[in-house]
Structure formats: structure tokens, C-alpha cells
Scaffold this active site. Sequence first.
Site, mmCIF file in Angstrom:
data_model
loop_
_atom_site.group_PDB
_atom_site.id
_atom_site.type_symbol
_atom_site.label_atom_id
_atom_site.label_comp_id
_atom_site.label_asym_id
_atom_site.label_seq_id
_atom_site.Cartn_x
_atom_site.Cartn_y
_atom_site.Cartn_z
ATOM 1 N N HIS A 9 -0.518 15.735 -114.363
ATOM 2 C CA HIS A 9 -0.446 14.351 -114.796
ATOM 3 C C HIS A 9 -1.357 13.589 -114.064
ATOM 4 O O HIS A 9 -1.477 12.440 -114.711
ATOM 5 C CB HIS A 9 1.194 14.042 -114.059
ATOM 6 C CG HIS A 9 2.139 14.628 -114.580
ATOM 7 N ND1 HIS A 9 2.588 15.945 -114.614
ATOM 8 C CD2 HIS A 9 3.225 13.894 -115.027
ATOM 9 C CE1 HIS A 9 3.659 16.007 -115.248
ATOM 10 N NE2 HIS A 9 4.150 14.681 -115.568
ATOM 11 N N HIS A 168 -11.952 41.262 -84.679
ATOM 12 C CA HIS A 168 -12.600 41.169 -86.169
ATOM 13 C C HIS A 168 -13.250 42.451 -86.409
ATOM 14 O O HIS A 168 -12.813 43.501 -85.743
ATOM 15 C CB HIS A 168 -13.991 40.032 -86.195
ATOM 16 C CG HIS A 168 -14.989 40.396 -85.135
ATOM 17 N ND1 HIS A 168 -15.966 41.249 -85.286
ATOM 18 C CD2 HIS A 168 -14.984 39.959 -83.904
ATOM 19 C CE1 HIS A 168 -16.690 41.280 -84.099
ATOM 20 N NE2 HIS A 168 -16.129 40.500 -83.224
ATOM 21 N N HIS A 437 -21.364 38.791 -92.049
ATOM 22 C CA HIS A 437 -22.108 39.927 -91.400
ATOM 23 C C HIS A 437 -23.787 39.940 -91.889
ATOM 24 O O HIS A 437 -24.523 40.130 -91.053
ATOM 25 C CB HIS A 437 -21.630 41.189 -91.606
ATOM 26 C CG HIS A 437 -20.693 41.474 -90.733
ATOM 27 N ND1 HIS A 437 -19.455 42.176 -91.156
ATOM 28 C CD2 HIS A 437 -20.497 41.143 -89.477
ATOM 29 C CE1 HIS A 437 -18.819 42.519 -90.241
ATOM 30 N NE2 HIS A 437 -19.093 41.934 -89.108
#
Length: 482
Positions: A9, A168, A437
Amino acid sequence: MINIVIVSHSKHLADGVAELASQMLNPTHCQLAVAAGINDEEHAIGTDAVKIMTAIESLSQAQSIVVMMDLGSAILSAETAIELLDPELAEKVTLCSAPLVEGTLAAVVAASSGASLEKVIEEASNSLYPKKIQLGENFVQPKNDINAPVKIHGKEASWVVRNPHGLHVRPAATLVEVLSTFQADYQLVKGDRRINPLSLNQLSLIQIRQGDEITLIASGEQENEAIAAFLELARNGFGEELPSDSNTITLNGILAPVSQIKAPAFVWHEIELSPVENLSEPIDIDAQIGKLNFAIKSTLKALKQSANKASQKLGEHIGAIFNGHIMMLDDDELITSVIDRIKAEKISAQQSWSDEMQERTQMYCALTDPYLRARELDLRDLRNQVLYHLQDKTRPSFTPSQPAILVAKELFPSTLIQLVDSQLVGIALAKGDSRSHSAIIAAEMRLPMLVNLGSALLKVTESQKLKLDTNKGELVIEPIML
């Protein structure tokens, strides 16, 4: 090719979604068109069937066209547009019920990878899945969800994670490596999530952050030894040096000026492969599984070489990045999932591998932790390396013939490690993440690096003179002298 029409819209909303999606677009496999708003300056919110029809017609060269819509009346306008189309073109069109923003992004990623129409619709329909995981909502699991293991009973130990960036890839890989040496079955629990800690992919996706409490359950012949090793590893930061708890002294100084690096550009195009299908031949399931296993074995061999090179040239902590890649790839859960796709969907090893890794990459992209989210580059790197072997192609090698600043859109870790002994003096990337990395490797190589410089960087030509200043975060592109 599968093209996508964005119907909304609001023209501003549709243009914003298109801008987001264009960052992930491979125009070889997917193109976008927007049909949004109505031509009324005072009341511009609405949808127009003729606009939608025109947008679809502009993408008519595609094999299939997917229409993404925002609100209910957009569906009515889209259905009307289909009725206005030539019947042959109308047959190509599929209306997708997925949410506009997440669904469009997922559909574009899938279509850009060369996925089938069914796969594109599936990816779009499951696009809210990562958000639901993060918010802890109840939902029906998509078929490719991480398998939730049945609870086991055994020895338990809990630990509050102190690592600044949580678990990690590198500390998680260290945990996998340590646990895999014992004869025991494991589960790792974080909150209401229960996963197999021998899968690096599962460890990453549950986002273990600093301050999170995790519980390891070990059951088996060496459960006591495994728990003891886990606690010892945790006390030592899962292989990372942790900030001292003692009275640390911090000294503040003034940054000494660093001279700019001036060098010619060395332009590199990181190629991301797409599956190549031979549709004239029926799929031989066993042959495809054999190709997959060979490609993974070949990639693991190359990764071991990269890990050794990184360890020797830059240190064990950089070698650990590639050892983490090895664990990600040599993962029974991952390989089984790819093989199951080949069997169930009767598709090639290339397509199955690409689809699986694309889905996992999307999961990483949806993570809230920016450090873990940056690991999506590693998954795309692995996806690409295996595809090279599946397609029996040799990865292009390169090295500058003079001191140069590498200019690229992005740079995979596996590419950068090959440049350890090159004449590279700096790196400038149009995209990228300072937590990736690749950025960590560049820092260890003592290479000044700027990321996310924008698409204007890609206009730089070979040998064009550059000045790179990481203190200012600035790259000066000198004009070409004619």
C-alpha cells in the site's frame, strides 16, 4: 530465473524492502519490480491492479514470478492483476502469503541461489522462524529445524560464560574438540534450548553470550572425565584469554598520527558460485551422494592446509579459525541433512548443498548477536569452497605484483589466508564487517582494512591510486590521469 514483485500500500515501504533485498540479489537468477501506492497525491496509500499487472509484465522473461504482498486488499489487487494478464503469463505467477519484509528477503536469497519455485516459497514461508527462535515464541518447527534431542540423564555441570563475545566460533570449536575426545553422549542446555554440543553449527545458533549460564550433561563410559574437562576448559575461557578479575590498571593516552598508506588498487572479484544443473539427465541419488562426500573430503583437505598455514604464519589463534571451519563442515548433522535433501527432493548434490547452506546462512544473518551474525561470511565461504569441488573447478589464485591495496566487494577468510606472503599493504571492501574472521585475519597480518565503504568503491579500476587511512576511516580515490 525466478523474479519477484513487491506489492504494498505504501511506495516508501515497498522501495525500502526492495533496497534491502537488492543487497542480497543475484541479478542472474532474480530480478525485482515494485508495484506500490496509487496515483493520488492526497491519498497515495493503496494498491492498483494495473500497476501490479505492469510490474509482472516487466518481469515476464522469468520462468516463474512470485508476488509478495503486505495487507489483505493487496491480495485482491494482485488477483485482479492476474486476471488481466495474458493466460500464458498468468500461469507463471504465484502469490505468496509470507510476511512482506522477511518473506521478500528470504525469497530473494533463495531465488538468487538458483533454488526452485517450491524452495523459494518454502523459504519465504519459513522466514519468521529465526525471529520466533530469538523471541521464544511457540511455533510449528519447519522441517529443516535443528533436531531437538531427547533429554538424556547423566553427570551435569553448569557454568556462567565469561568470554566477552560469548562462545563464538573459536571457543565453541575448542569445546567441540575437547568433548569429542571422550566416550560419552552429550547435551548442552541454555535456558529452554537443548542441543548437541558436538555440532558447531548448533552451538553457534543458540547464541551463547557473556553472562549466559550453560549446563553440560554427559552420559557414558567417560562422563566424569568429560565433565572435568569441560569445567577446566571453562575456567580457562574455552581457549581464550579472559579479562583479569584483579585490579586492572587502564592507561589512557593520545593516539600518535599514523601516515596514510598510498598504493595502487588491486581489484579482486570474489566469485560466489551457483548450482549448475544438467536437467537432461535423471538424478542418480547414489552418484550425487558420492560426489558430495568427495567434495567435502577435498574441501576438508584444503581447510587443513589453510589451518596449518595460518598457524605457522600468524599463530595458533588464527589457525583455530580454520579448524572451526573444519568442524563446521565435518558435522554429521549437516552432512545427513544435505543427503536427506538429495533423497527426498531428488535434486543434485550441488543444489542440495547450496540450499542447505543458504538456509543456515539466513539463520546466522537473523541472529541478534552482531559478533555471531558476522559468521555468516564463514558459511558462505564453506558453501563456495564445496561448490568449487562439486563443479570440478579450480579456485582462482592471485597475488599483486607490487605493493597494493586490495579492492573488493567482500573477502572470504579462505581467500585472505592465501595472501599472507603477498605484497598486499591494505584492504578496502564495499561490504564486510569489522567483526568478521576476515577482519581478524587482516589485523593479524598487520593490514589496514576498511569495510562497508559502499558500492562506489566498486568503480575503482585496476592500478588506480588510493590513499587509505584507518584512523579517519577514509579511502581517498585519486582521479585517473588521461
